[in-house]
Design a protein around this motif. Structure first.
Motif, PDB file in Angstrom:
ATOM      1  N   ILE A 204       0.831  -1.194   0.000  1.00 13.53           N
ATOM      2  CA  ILE A 204       0.000   0.000   0.000  1.00 13.53           C
ATOM      3  C   ILE A 204       0.871   1.251   0.000  1.00 13.53           C
ATOM      4  O   ILE A 204       1.944   1.280   0.604  1.00 13.53           O
ATOM      5  N   PHE A 205       0.383   2.259  -0.703  1.00 16.51           N
ATOM      6  CA  PHE A 205       1.099   3.523  -0.848  1.00 16.51           C
ATOM      7  C   PHE A 205       0.127   4.682  -0.618  1.00 16.51           C
ATOM      8  O   PHE A 205      -1.023   4.620  -1.071  1.00 16.51           O
ATOM      9  N   PRO A 206       0.566   5.742   0.075  1.00 15.67           N
ATOM     10  CA  PRO A 206      -0.306   6.910   0.249  1.00 15.67           C
ATOM     11  C   PRO A 206      -0.501   7.629  -1.071  1.00 15.67           C
ATOM     12  O   PRO A 206       0.442   7.803  -1.843  1.00 15.67           O
ATOM     13  N   SER A 207      -1.739   8.030  -1.336  1.00  8.80           N
ATOM     14  CA  SER A 207      -2.044   8.726  -2.594  1.00  8.80           C
ATOM     15  C   SER A 207      -2.781  10.035  -2.364  1.00  8.80           C
ATOM     16  O   SER A 207      -3.377  10.586  -3.275  1.00  8.80           O
ATOM     17  N   GLY A 208      -2.762  10.501  -1.118  1.00  7.77           N
ATOM     18  CA  GLY A 208      -3.417  11.770  -0.818  1.00  7.77           C
ATOM     19  C   GLY A 208      -4.087  11.721   0.537  1.00  7.77           C
ATOM     20  O   GLY A 208      -4.273  10.650   1.124  1.00  7.77           O
ATOM     21  N   ILE A 209      -4.432  12.894   1.057  1.00 12.02           N
ATOM     22  CA  ILE A 209      -5.167  13.000   2.314  1.00 12.02           C
ATOM     23  C   ILE A 209      -6.188  14.128   2.184  1.00 12.02           C
ATOM     24  O   ILE A 209      -6.040  15.017   1.333  1.00 12.02           O
ATOM     25  N   GLY A 210      -7.223  14.067   2.994  1.00 14.31           N
ATOM     26  CA  GLY A 210      -8.221  15.132   2.975  1.00 14.31           C
ATOM     27  C   GLY A 210      -9.198  14.972   4.107  1.00 14.31           C
ATOM     28  O   GLY A 210      -9.307  13.908   4.713  1.00 14.31           O
ATOM     29  N   ARG A 211      -9.918  16.035   4.399  1.00 18.66           N
ATOM     30  CA  ARG A 211     -10.941  15.983   5.450  1.00 18.66           C
ATOM     31  C   ARG A 211     -12.296  15.545   4.890  1.00 18.66           C
ATOM     32  O   ARG A 211     -13.112  14.979   5.605  1.00 18.66           O
ATOM     33  N   SER A 212     -12.524  15.858   3.627  1.00 16.23           N
ATOM     34  CA  SER A 212     -13.826  15.589   3.023  1.00 16.23           C
ATOM     35  C   SER A 212     -13.858  14.195   2.391  1.00 16.23           C
ATOM     36  O   SER A 212     -13.039  13.881   1.527  1.00 16.23           O
ATOM     37  N   ARG A 213     -14.799  13.370   2.834  1.00 10.32           N
ATOM     38  CA  ARG A 213     -14.924  12.030   2.247  1.00 10.32           C
ATOM     39  C   ARG A 213     -15.276  12.137   0.763  1.00 10.32           C
ATOM     40  O   ARG A 213     -14.778  11.377  -0.061  1.00 10.32           O
ATOM     41  N   ARG A 214     -16.132  13.083   0.440  1.00 14.77           N
ATOM     42  CA  ARG A 214     -16.527  13.264  -0.963  1.00 14.77           C
ATOM     43  C   ARG A 214     -15.292  13.516  -1.844  1.00 14.77           C
ATOM     44  O   ARG A 214     -15.134  12.917  -2.903  1.00 14.77           O
ATOM     45  N   LYS A 215     -14.417  14.409  -1.380  1.00 12.46           N
ATOM     46  CA  LYS A 215     -13.228  14.724  -2.171  1.00 12.46           C
ATOM     47  C   LYS A 215     -12.267  13.543  -2.223  1.00 12.46           C
ATOM     48  O   LYS A 215     -11.620  13.302  -3.240  1.00 12.46           O
ATOM     49  N   ASN A 216     -12.177  12.813  -1.130  1.00 13.80           N
ATOM     50  CA  ASN A 216     -11.317  11.632  -1.134  1.00 13.80           C
ATOM     51  C   ASN A 216     -11.833  10.579  -2.110  1.00 13.80           C
ATOM     52  O   ASN A 216     -11.055   9.924  -2.812  1.00 13.80           O
ATOM     53  N   LEU A 217     -13.143  10.419  -2.157  1.00 19.60           N
ATOM     54  CA  LEU A 217     -13.720   9.469  -3.110  1.00 19.60           C
ATOM     55  C   LEU A 217     -13.523   9.955  -4.543  1.00 19.60           C
ATOM     56  O   LEU A 217     -13.258   9.146  -5.448  1.00 19.60           O
ATOM     57  N   ASP A 218     -13.647  11.264  -4.746  1.00 17.89           N
ATOM     58  CA  ASP A 218     -13.355  11.813  -6.072  1.00 17.89           C
ATOM     59  C   ASP A 218     -11.910  11.519  -6.474  1.00 17.89           C
ATOM     60  O   ASP A 218     -11.614  11.233  -7.629  1.00 17.89           O
ATOM     61  N   LYS A 219     -11.009  11.555  -5.482  1.00 21.46           N
ATOM     62  CA  LYS A 219      -9.597  11.278  -5.735  1.00 21.46           C
ATOM     63  C   LYS A 219      -9.399   9.830  -6.180  1.00 21.46           C
ATOM     64  O   LYS A 219      -8.608   9.544  -7.089  1.00 21.46           O
ATOM     65  N   THR A 220     -10.129   8.891  -5.561  1.00 17.79           N
ATOM     66  CA  THR A 220     -10.004   7.482  -5.974  1.00 17.79           C
ATOM     67  C   THR A 220     -10.434   7.310  -7.425  1.00 17.79           C
ATOM     68  O   THR A 220      -9.827   6.531  -8.169  1.00 17.79           O
ATOM     69  N   ILE A 221     -11.473   8.050  -7.821  1.00 20.17           N
ATOM     70  CA  ILE A 221     -11.949   7.960  -9.211  1.00 20.17           C
ATOM     71  C   ILE A 221     -10.924   8.568 -10.169  1.00 20.17           C
ATOM     72  O   ILE A 221     -10.647   8.014 -11.241  1.00 20.17           O
ATOM     73  N   SER A 222     -10.319   9.681  -9.765  1.00 23.48           N
ATOM     74  CA  SER A 222      -9.311  10.303 -10.634  1.00 23.48           C
ATOM     75  C   SER A 222      -8.062   9.430 -10.729  1.00 23.48           C
ATOM     76  O   SER A 222      -7.399   9.384 -11.779  1.00 23.48           O
ATOM     77  N   LEU A 223      -7.735   8.697  -9.666  1.00 23.01           N
ATOM     78  CA  LEU A 223      -6.621   7.753  -9.736  1.00 23.01           C
ATOM     79  C   LEU A 223      -6.914   6.628 -10.718  1.00 23.01           C
ATOM     80  O   LEU A 223      -6.021   6.176 -11.454  1.00 23.01           O
ATOM     81  N   LEU A 224      -8.163   6.184 -10.738  1.00 23.33           N
ATOM     82  CA  LEU A 224      -8.567   5.149 -11.702  1.00 23.33           C
ATOM     83  C   LEU A 224      -8.425   5.648 -13.136  1.00 23.33           C
ATOM     84  O   LEU A 224      -7.828   4.964 -13.981  1.00 23.33           O
ATOM     85  N   THR A 225      -8.983   6.816 -13.416  1.00 28.12           N
ATOM     86  CA  THR A 225      -8.928   7.331 -14.792  1.00 28.12           C
ATOM     87  C   THR A 225      -7.487   7.639 -15.207  1.00 28.12           C
ATOM     88  O   THR A 225      -7.106   7.434 -16.363  1.00 28.12           O
TER      89      THR A 225
END
Length: 298
Positions: A204-225
């Motif tokens: 496992i590797f860190p790919s970002g941090i944030g307070r907002s779950r919505r933004k963190n989930l958006d980040k997972t989608i952007s990592l996929l694309t």
């Protein structure tokens, strides 16, 4: 047609229990405990919904998981060996568990009694729903009539393409399970920060941090694309799944956003929605959510 080989995997695969019988593979379950004394076989003796409900209701009580025993694997291998049917056993990444070592020990024990037994134990280098979609790809190989040897080669070829992009509800369980440093956990908890994590090649590797779950989930989608863009291949060449914990409704809404981001190139029925099991959620807590992707075998 005679069965060319039998597929066995461990409980980390996080596929619906009924699929094993429907598709003809076997699952060797992990064990889970809430008191460090009484261990129950995941799915068989403790359902995943009950497991999550206990985590939610008993906050501050950290469940533990334990790998399958050597004997568990001997019991899984023997019925097929006795029929002279080769076995492909796909285990969770060795970075997370000793499940593969139990399987290797079992293979040696079986071969002492049955020297001609054909058993291939494979480190999937993945886990949870990503391991599950790898297993489904192997099932497709089996159904297509691919040989035992060619299927093993195909697994080795595609497993390195596997990625997981996910976030969690808080850092508490990751810290307790030793997956991140205690200091990072305390700082993160105080600030209300939650991590975005990538799994590749078994780590496992860190790919970002944030307070907002919505933004963190958006980040997972952007990592996929971004990963799809990096591969230069069409998304149709990949198998993708959403992995979720306690909150099914959130997962459904998240899948809709993933489909939107993929611009209609993936049908809803092809983006599997799979519940993450106890093996992994003892480390993530009850609210993991994210994506697994791997190259298709065929």
């Amino acid at each position: 047609m005679d069965k060319l080989f039998h597929i066995i995997t461990d409980g980390s695969c996080d596929l619906p229990p009924e699929w094993a019988e429907q598709m003809g593979y076997s699952v060797v379950p992990f064990y889970v405990s809430f008191d460090d004394t009484h261990y129950f076989k995941e799915i068989e003796e403790m359902g995943i919904r009950d497991f999550y409900q206990q985590m939610v209701d008993r906050k501050g009580v950290y469940p533990k998981s334990s790998m399958p025993s050597t004997q568990d694997y001997v019991d899984a291998f023997m019925p097929w060996v006795e029929q002279d049917i080769p076995v492909i056993c796909i285990c969770i990444t060795t970075k997370f568990s000793g499940s593969l070592q139990s399987a290797m020990n079992a293979m040696q024990m079986v071969k002492e009694e049955k020297p001609d037994a054909r058993i291939q134990v494979i480190d999937s280098t993945v886990d949870t729903v990503l391991q599950g979609i790898l297993v489904l790809e192997v099932v497709k190989c089996q159904k297509s009539g691919m040989t035992y040897e060619d299927t093993i080669r195909k697994i080795e070829e595609i497993k390195g393409t596997g990625r997981i992009f996910f976030t969690v509800g808080d850092m508490e369980y990751l810290a307790h399970g030793g997956r991140i440093g205690k200091v990072s956990s305390v700082a993160g908890s105080l600030l209300g920060i939650k991590p975005v994590i990538t799994l590749k090649q078994g780590e496992i590797f860190p790919s970002g941090i944030g307070r907002s779950r919505r933004k963190n989930l958006d980040k997972t989608i952007s990592l996929l694309t971004a990963y799809l863009k990096e591969t230069g291949e069409d998304v149709s060449n990949y198998s993708i799944a959403v992995g979720y914990g306690y909150d099914y409704e959130e997962a459904v809404e998240y899948r809709a956003r993933v489909l939107e981001a993929l611009e209609g190139k993936v049908k809803e029925e092809d983006l599997l929605l799979l519940q993450i099991g106890a093996t992994i959620s003892v480390h993530t807590g009850p609210y993991p959510l994210g994506l697994g992707i791997i190259h298709k075998a065929l």
